[in-house]
Design an enzyme around this catalytic site. Structure first.
Site, PDB file in Angstrom:
ATOM      1  CD  GLU A 171       1.279   0.745   2.968  1.00  8.07           C
ATOM      2  OE1 GLU A 171       0.397   1.750   2.818  1.00  8.07           O
ATOM      3  OE2 GLU A 171       1.901  -0.425   3.487  1.00  8.07           O
ATOM      4  CD  GLU A 320       7.539   1.579  -0.858  1.00  4.90           C
ATOM      5  OE1 GLU A 320       7.951   0.780  -0.534  1.00  4.90           O
ATOM      6  OE2 GLU A 320       7.481   2.775   0.028  1.00  4.90           O
TER       7      GLU A 320
END
Length: 351
Positions: A171, A320
């Site tokens: 993300e 991430e």
């Protein structure tokens, strides 16, 4: 809520006969029983997920979902919202930490933009949906309408390759640790002080602003999920205080087990999405493996709510999907020793 019936479809069932065969093999390998610790249980879990005695990681898919957050206007981030689109470009160009780690892990990475203030249509390699220019400020209004939530969940589901050996979700979104903290607080009945961390590295004033924003969001919206059953409550929480990328992660985490694909969970934000997915569809819990323990404040609480024990603890808090990618070599090692070690009989060693 429209177009969400699929969320409650049953997940696949792990193959317990394959798990038993893998456990039996572990007991025949040239080592004391249990001496490889988590490497052994990782291997037997994958055996159950893949339905074979000797599982392998042939195809790893990674989807990094991105979106902006209206709550940023409350001073909750050390960075402006423009950084979200800039980092999307960095992901697509292969320069972000998770992109480097994905290459090292031989994972196929995609970048999916659910909705940012700065459009990313001109960035090569990005899958653009632009459901909205980010979410609304959840201290003043619901983060997203129910229709938008349904669309974000479906985007996550569409990222699943049913032929993959493993799915990883990442993300990106300035302000998303605040949103994730609000979702976690709502799901397990805590407040901002218990779930909020420094995220991108905010100072004390920023930390106070994050806690205040979470508490304000809970106060404004709690009646929306009060008294609902677990699946409906989780969906209401996501709509009221969640993020587009958090919803996409949640949808992916439901769809992957439905397709019989195990999921490697990253850090704080990913674990909050996993908790929402389990609340929506409890069968999801049987298909999750947790990559690492984040240094972010709320992660320990999310892991406890999931009954999860991560593979690594490296003090990471980047998100991430980076922590999950770092755990992939450990999973590969677990499967390698499981498949390639000699048994006592093969080695001529007395058991």
């Amino acid at each position: 809520m429209p177009n969400t019936e699929w969320l409650c479809q049953p997940t696949a069932t792990p193959n317990e006969a394959a798990r038993a065969a893998a456990i039996a093999r572990q007991n025949e390998l040239t080592k004391p029983p249990g001496s490889l610790g988590r490497l052994e249980t990782v291997a037997t879990d994958f055996a159950a997920w893949q339905g074979v005695e000797k599982p392998a990681l042939d195809t790893i898919t990674l989807a990094v979902f991105a979106g902006d957050h209206g709550v940023v206007t409350r001073g909750v981030s050390a960075f402006p919202q423009s950084v979200t689109a800039q980092m999307i470009a960095n992901f697509a160009a292969g320069g972000a930490a998770v992109a480097v780690l994905a290459r090292e892990a031989r994972a196929a990475m995609t970048v999916v933009n659910l909705g940012t203030v700065t459009p990313t249509d001109d960035i090569p390699g990005v899958i653009n949906h632009q459901l909205a220019p980010g979410t609304a400020d959840f201290t003043a209004d619901a983060a997203m309408p129910l229709d938008t939530l349904a669309d974000a969940l479906a985007v996550g589901a569409a990222a699943i390759d049913p032929g993959a050996s493993l799915f990883v979700g990442g993300e990106m979104g300035i302000g998303n640790t605040t949103s994730a903290a609000a979702v976690l607080a709502a799901l397990i009945g805590l407040d901002g002080a218990a779930t909020v961390g420094r995220g991108t590295g905010v100072d004390d004033a920023g930390l106070a602003a994050k806690r205040a924003a979470v508490d304000a969001g809970l106060a404004r919206h709690a009646a929306r999920w009060a008294g609902l059953d677990a699946p409906d409550a989780a969906l209401a929480v996501l709509a009221c205080v969640g993020g587009l990328e958090i919803a996409a992660l949640t949808g992916a985490y439901v769809a992957a087990p439905q397709a019989g694909v195990p999921v490697l969970i990253d850090g704080f934000i990913s674990s909050v999405a996993a908790l929402a997915a389990v609340r929506i569809n409890p069968g999801v819990a049987d298909w999750l493996v947790f990559g690492h323990r984040s240094a972010e404040t709320g992660h320990a609480r999310a892991l406890a709510a999931l009954g999860a024990e991560p593979i690594l603890d490296l003090g990471m808090r980047l998100g991430e999907g980076s922590g999950a990618m770092t755990a992939v070599p450990v999973i590969r090692a677990a499967l390698a020793v499981h498949a390639k070690m000699a048994t006592f009989a093969e080695a001529g060693v007395g058991a």
